[in-house]
Scaffold this active site. Structure first.
Site, PDB file in Angstrom:
ATOM      1  N   ASP A   1      82.696  61.861  37.795  1.00  0.00           N
ATOM      2  CA  ASP A   1      81.458  62.474  38.274  1.00  0.00           C
ATOM      3  C   ASP A   1      81.860  63.092  39.601  1.00  0.00           C
ATOM      4  OD1 ASP A   1      79.117  63.081  39.656  1.00  0.00           O
ATOM      5  OD2 ASP A   1      77.988  61.702  38.401  1.00  0.00           O
ATOM      6  N   HIS A   2      81.990  64.413  39.616  1.00  0.00           N
ATOM      7  CA  HIS A   2      82.640  65.002  40.801  1.00  0.00           C
ATOM      8  C   HIS A   2      81.814  64.808  42.072  1.00  0.00           C
ATOM      9  CE1 HIS A   2      80.194  68.558  39.716  1.00  0.00           C
ATOM     10  NE2 HIS A   2      80.219  68.798  40.998  1.00  0.00           N
TER      11      HIS A   2
ATOM     12  N   HIS B   1      74.863  62.714  38.326  1.00  0.00           N
ATOM     13  CA  HIS B   1      74.987  62.951  39.771  1.00  0.00           C
ATOM     14  C   HIS B   1      73.892  62.262  40.594  1.00  0.00           C
ATOM     15  CE1 HIS B   1      77.885  65.735  38.392  1.00  0.00           C
ATOM     16  NE2 HIS B   1      77.078  66.752  38.177  1.00  0.00           N
TER      17      HIS B   1
END
Ligand code: NAP
Length: 482
Positions: A176-177, A239
């Site tokens: 999950d960047h 996110h």
């Protein structure tokens, strides 16, 4: 303030989907930046894999073009030729058995092996199986899985089962960047490396938390994927949920992957089901640009390009503290932030006219990453006691000089962590499943009903109903500001 750069161990990194959009736009430019920073040992290698019949030279040319396109200032960098030297390419079809023995022969023993799955999730199973069947991956190899990790609990479970059939959980890195963003990690530093905030970090002192992730772009270009997903699956399940976890979790006993992820999981498990009245979904109407329905070429689409919701966490720390989340496309500005809004002092010694406001700790993720604490002081001047809100600004560009402004991209951090074998900033399988288990009933209620998302004007803050969600609690959203 010089940052300490510690070289990673020697590695072979295989990128499946190396010719695709994500690899060209994010993964390869991020690798180049780490190479240019001197983070990679001399022999470390990056092997691109996809079906297209390229040779090494053509792949290198394509990577140079991708860097020129997506990181133009570095296109002429003297480090580029050295980076391209590290690259090679293998044409391989995830769905067939040709090419895999070649790949196995190329992998070195005794170095870190990592396999980045930058392909459609439907190929994860094929690739994981062939990596194992053809003995491509050694016992300690790492697998990096891109989002989306499933589209509901069942599909996420199936994906987890597929991966763990061939690899241990300790080998799987679900990206999950957002967790790779410097400010998001800083949130943990601010909370757990300072005595200042933690004593106030609870229902006694915090009124509410609001999280906004606003984009100005629409879905054009990604319409086919997006119309099948929507904002809830694309943004909230991963996110925004991760941001909620980092704000709400208890201090882990140590900054260690499982200790951190255990605490995040407890937060997700403590989320109360959301009442239908506490969720608003929207879809952007036409303005100067086409509407959502036109962008996805589906006049009957009921997919949401905007969500706002109120959630509650059923534990002692957060009893009675609402978390308001909103995210959407074609909004006023591109802006992502978390605002922790404190309660008013229990008794004000100043007149109402003094102009008191509640303290806020605002964590900005983009643009201008930084942390800002809003405090009240006396307005300077001889006239009576008037209060004014001033920011204690901890924006990194100012505090850390040029290094603060030139922070590593999330992918740089995350890929380096994969090589280092540090899973702290990656989602564990049970976390992902718990998030889906909470989200699924909300999506099911939409899919089973006949209501349509509320239309909203492009360039606005979303549908009026989202404003009402807070107004009826006597609160208001912060302005969406870049
Ligand atoms: P893409 O542009 O469609 O690229 C897909 C890549 O997979 C290409 O390199 C393609 O190359 C390769 N490929 C397709 N079928 C293959 C097969 N059977 N065997 C081997 N390689 C195959 O997709 P993308 O946008 O890069 O996305 C990749 C993954 O990242 C997806 O899971 C996506 O959801 C996720 N993701 C993307 C973004 C983004 O911004 N793009 C953001 C977050 C997550 P060939 O056609 O040459 O085989």
């Amino acid at each position: 303030m010089a940052s300490r750069l510690i070289q990673v161990d020697d590695f072979d990194l295989v990128i499946f989907g190396a010719t695709g959009d994500l690899a060209r736009r994010k993964i390869l430019p991020a690798l180049f930046r780490r190479h240019a920073a001197g983070q990679f040992p001399p022999d470390a290698r990056i092997i691109g894999a996809a079906r297209s019949p390229l040779d090494d030279a053509a792949f290198r040319k394509d990577v140079a073009a991708a860097i020129a396109e997506f990181d133009p200032p570095r296109a002429q960098s003297p480090e580029l030729p050295g980076f391209l030297e590290r690259l090679s390419y293998i044409a391989i079809d995830a769905g067939g058995d040709a090419g895999w023995p070649d790949l196995a022969a190329r992998m070195r023993k005794g170095v870190v092996q990592a396999f980045y799955l930058s392909v459609a999730p439907s190929l994860f199973g094929d690739i994981a199986r062939r990596l194992a069947d053809h003995s491509v991956a050694g016992a300690d190899a790492r697998i990096v899985a891109e989002k989306p990790f499933g589209r509901d609990l069942d599909t996420a479970r199936a994906l987890n089962r597929t991966l763990v059939r061939h690899f241990a959980e300790a080998q799987i890195y679900r990206i999950d960047h957002y967790l790779g963003k410097e400010t998001v990690q800083n949130l943990m530093a601010v909370r757990f490396a300072n005595m200042l905030f933690e004593p106030l970090w609870n229902a006694l002192y915090i009124d509410h938390v609001q999280i906004t992730v606003a984009e100005t772009v629409g879905v054009a270009g990604r319409g086919a994927y997006y119309d099948h997903a929507g904002a809830m699956r694309d943004m909230v399940q991963n996110h925004l949920m991760q941001l909620v976890c980092l704000i709400a979790m208890e201090p882990p006993w140590h900054f260690d992957p499982d200790a951190v992820r255990d605490e995040k999981l407890k937060v997700i498990r403590a989320l109360e089901p959301v009442a239908p009245a506490d969720v608003v979904r929207g879809q952007y109407a036409a303005g100067a640009a086409p509407s959502y329905a036109q962008d996805v070429d589906n006049p009957h689409s009921r997919t949401e390009s905007f969500v706002a919701l109120k959630l509650r966490i059923a534990n002692w720390r957060w009893q009675g503290v609402p978390f308001y989340l909103r995210t959407g496309k074609r909004l006023l500005e591109r802006s992502s932030e978390i605002a922790v809004v404190f309660r008013e002092p229990p008794h004000s010694i100043f007149d109402d006219s003094a102009g008191h406001k509640a303290n806020q700790l605002v964590i900005r993720l983009q643009p201008n990453e930084g942390i800002n604490l809003k405090v009240m002081i006396k307005e300077p001047g001889p006239g009576g006691m008037r209060l004014v809100e001033v920011p204690l600004d901890m924006s990194f560009a100012e505090a850390l000089g040029p290094e603060g402004a030139d922070m590593p991209d999330a992918y740089e951090r995350l890929i380096t962590d994969v090589i280092r074998g540090n899973q702290t900033l990656f989602m564990r399988g049970d976390e992902v499943e718990a998030a889906w288990a909470w989200i699924d009933p909300i999506i099911a209620s939409w899919e089973n009903g006949s209501a349509r998302p509320e239309p909203y004007q492009p360039g606005s803050s979303g549908p009026d109903e989202a404003l009402a969600l807070m107004h009826r609690d006597g609160r208001r959203w912060r302005e969406i500001r870049a």
